[in-house]
Design a protein around this motif. Structure first.
Motif, short mmCIF file in Angstrom:
data_model
loop_
_atom_site.label_atom_id
_atom_site.label_comp_id
_atom_site.label_asym_id
_atom_site.label_seq_id
_atom_site.Cartn_x
_atom_site.Cartn_y
_atom_site.Cartn_z
N VAL A 15 -1.80 -17.64 6.10
CA VAL A 15 -1.35 -17.88 4.72
C VAL A 15 -2.56 -17.85 3.79
N TYR A 16 -3.61 -18.61 4.15
CA TYR A 16 -4.82 -18.62 3.30
C TYR A 16 -5.49 -17.25 3.30
N GLY A 17 -5.43 -16.56 4.43
CA GLY A 17 -6.01 -15.21 4.49
C GLY A 17 -5.33 -14.28 3.49
N LEU A 18 -4.01 -14.37 3.41
CA LEU A 18 -3.27 -13.52 2.46
C LEU A 18 -3.56 -13.92 1.02
N ILE A 19 -3.69 -15.23 0.76
CA ILE A 19 -4.01 -15.67 -0.60
C ILE A 19 -5.39 -15.12 -1.00
N HIS A 20 -6.37 -15.25 -0.12
CA HIS A 20 -7.72 -14.78 -0.46
C HIS A 20 -7.75 -13.26 -0.61
N ARG A 21 -7.02 -12.58 0.25
CA ARG A 21 -6.99 -11.10 0.15
C ARG A 21 -6.34 -10.67 -1.17
N ALA A 22 -5.23 -11.33 -1.52
CA ALA A 22 -4.54 -10.96 -2.77
C ALA A 22 -5.44 -11.25 -3.97
N LEU A 23 -6.17 -12.36 -3.94
CA LEU A 23 -7.08 -12.66 -5.05
C LEU A 23 -8.22 -11.65 -5.10
N ALA A 24 -8.70 -11.22 -3.94
CA ALA A 24 -9.77 -10.20 -3.90
C ALA A 24 -9.25 -8.88 -4.47
N LEU A 25 -8.02 -8.51 -4.11
CA LEU A 25 -7.44 -7.29 -4.66
C LEU A 25 -7.33 -7.39 -6.18
N LYS A 26 -6.95 -8.57 -6.65
CA LYS A 26 -6.83 -8.79 -8.10
C LYS A 26 -8.19 -8.65 -8.77
N ALA A 27 -9.24 -9.07 -8.04
CA ALA A 27 -10.60 -9.01 -8.60
C ALA A 27 -11.21 -7.60 -8.47
N GLY A 28 -10.45 -6.67 -7.87
CA GLY A 28 -10.93 -5.29 -7.85
C GLY A 28 -11.34 -4.74 -6.50
N SER A 29 -11.15 -5.54 -5.44
CA SER A 29 -11.47 -5.04 -4.09
C SER A 29 -10.57 -3.82 -3.78
N PRO A 30 -11.13 -2.75 -3.20
CA PRO A 30 -10.30 -1.57 -2.96
C PRO A 30 -9.23 -1.83 -1.90
N PRO A 31 -7.99 -1.42 -2.17
CA PRO A 31 -6.94 -1.62 -1.17
C PRO A 31 -7.03 -0.60 -0.04
N LEU A 32 -6.37 -0.92 1.06
CA LEU A 32 -6.18 0.06 2.12
C LEU A 32 -5.51 1.29 1.50
N HIS A 33 -5.88 2.50 1.95
CA HIS A 33 -5.21 3.67 1.39
C HIS A 33 -4.59 4.48 2.53
N ARG A 34 -3.26 4.57 2.56
CA ARG A 34 -2.58 5.24 3.67
C ARG A 34 -1.47 6.17 3.16
N SER A 35 -1.87 7.35 2.73
CA SER A 35 -0.87 8.27 2.18
C SER A 35 -0.08 8.99 3.29
N ASP A 36 -0.38 8.65 4.56
CA ASP A 36 0.37 9.24 5.67
C ASP A 36 1.58 8.40 6.07
N LEU A 37 1.69 7.19 5.53
CA LEU A 37 2.76 6.28 5.97
C LEU A 37 3.94 6.28 5.00
N ARG A 281 1.85 -8.59 -2.61
CA ARG A 281 2.64 -7.65 -1.79
C ARG A 281 1.75 -6.56 -1.22
N GLN A 282 0.69 -6.20 -1.93
CA GLN A 282 -0.29 -5.28 -1.34
C GLN A 282 -0.91 -5.94 -0.10
N ALA A 283 -1.29 -7.21 -0.23
CA ALA A 283 -1.90 -7.93 0.90
C ALA A 283 -0.93 -8.02 2.08
N ILE A 284 0.35 -8.28 1.78
CA ILE A 284 1.36 -8.38 2.84
C ILE A 284 1.52 -7.03 3.55
N LEU A 285 1.58 -5.97 2.78
CA LEU A 285 1.73 -4.63 3.37
C LEU A 285 0.51 -4.30 4.24
N GLU A 286 -0.67 -4.63 3.77
CA GLU A 286 -1.87 -4.42 4.58
C GLU A 286 -1.77 -5.19 5.90
N HIS A 287 -1.31 -6.43 5.81
CA HIS A 287 -1.16 -7.30 7.00
C HIS A 287 -0.19 -6.67 8.01
#
Ligand code: NCD
Length: 294
Positions: A15-37, A281-287
């Motif tokens: 849960v905390y991992g997802l919160i921190h990841r979502a906050l990092a994404l909000k701060a501009g961390s690049p998301p996973l990129h998977r245009s094959d899925l 939701r980006q963080a959840i999809l990455e997870h």
């Protein structure tokens, strides 16, 4: 297979991992990129926020999105939820986001499914992505969850948001009380307390929508008296602590759960919740994508 059906699917660390990841994404961390899925959104109940914020999140990850159309699908020829989902898997969808009016649809209907599922809400059951975006919003504001005092206000009995949030907030060390009419009490969760007594102590005032579509005879027709007794009126708003926040998963019934002019008041984070929902939701999809080695 790793799914996200209910909040108990996640450890506290996750849960905390997802919160921190979502906050990092909000701060501009690049998301996973998977245009094959390919991912498919199957919404068998109405939705504005959850459906479209999943779609924005999916597109930000480069995913190919198939928005399943329930109205023109073979569900109308009687096809079961299982056969529908297995069909989407067979044609190549590797993640399904499902909202369905049946509580616990996943356990009851989808045993044996070969594709991971993210639950976008099951009847009055659970709503894990809403809970996680709510936790993110609370954590972003206070820097902690532990020790906070939260009131969940309104239609507890019919709310999947109440259920997911109550159990998880408690697990993370918050104190949670319920406010609302007795008719909306869920005895398995806890009794209602007096709004005006707890109000000045609250860090988080979490309002819930009256779930008219799930009332089946317990409908409260007198919205004005509901608002006076259990709504966030201007008078109550003034009694909140300086740093308290007001939340609502929306859609909001203005003038019922909250006075219309308070929806965007200083303490309200209602639209911030929606913004945060995309990052969560980006963080959840990455997870789900990395957890299932997709
Ligand atoms: C909630 C839902 O659908 O459970 N909305 C949402 O997902 N943002 C709350 C509600 O509809 O009352």
């Amino acid at each position: 297979m790793i799914n996200l059906i209910r909040m108990s699917d996640l450890t506290t660390e996750q849960v905390y991992g997802l919160i921190h990841r979502a906050l990092a994404l909000k701060a501009g961390s690049p998301p996973l990129h998977r245009s094959d899925l390919f991912v498919s959104n199957l919404f068998f109940e109405h939705s504005t926020r959850t459906k479209h914020s999943f779609e924005v999140a999916e597109q930000k990850l480069g995913l190919r999105v198939i928005n399943f159309d329930t109205d023109t699908s073979s569900v109308n020829k009687g096809e079961s939820l299982y056969d529908t989902c297995q069909t989407m898997a067979a044609i190549g969808c590797q993640v399904l986001v499902i909202r369905h009016p049946k509580e616990n649809y996943y356990t009851d209907e989808l045993a044996g499914l070969t594709v991971p599922v993210i639950n976008g809400g099951d009847g009055s059951g659970e709503h894990p992505s809403q809970c996680l975006l709510d936790l993110m919003t609370i954590y972003e504001r206070f820097g902690r969850i532990e020790g906070l005092r939260v009131a969940i206000v309104g239609d507890i009995k019919h709310s999947r948001v109440a259920r997911s949030n109550y159990h998880t907030l408690k697990r993370l060390g918050a104190t949670v009380v319920f406010v609302g009419p007795e008719a909306f009490e869920d005895k398995t969760l806890g009794e209602m307390v007096d709004f005006d007594t707890v109000l000045p102590e609250l860090d988080v005032c979490m309002l819930l929508r009256l779930q008219h579509e799930r009332h089946f005879g317990t409908k409260l027709s007198d919205i004005t008296s509901y608002h006076q007794a259990y709504g966030l009126t201007l008078e109550r708003y003034k009694k909140l602590k300086q740093e308290a926040i007001v939340m609502h998963p929306a859609p909001v019934n203005r003038g019922a759960e909250i006075a219309s002019q308070l929806v965007e008041a200083d303490k309200s984070v209602i639209f911030e919740q929606m913004t945060n929902g995309v990052f969560m939701r980006q963080a959840i999809l990455e997870h789900i994508i990395t957890g299932n080695n997709l």
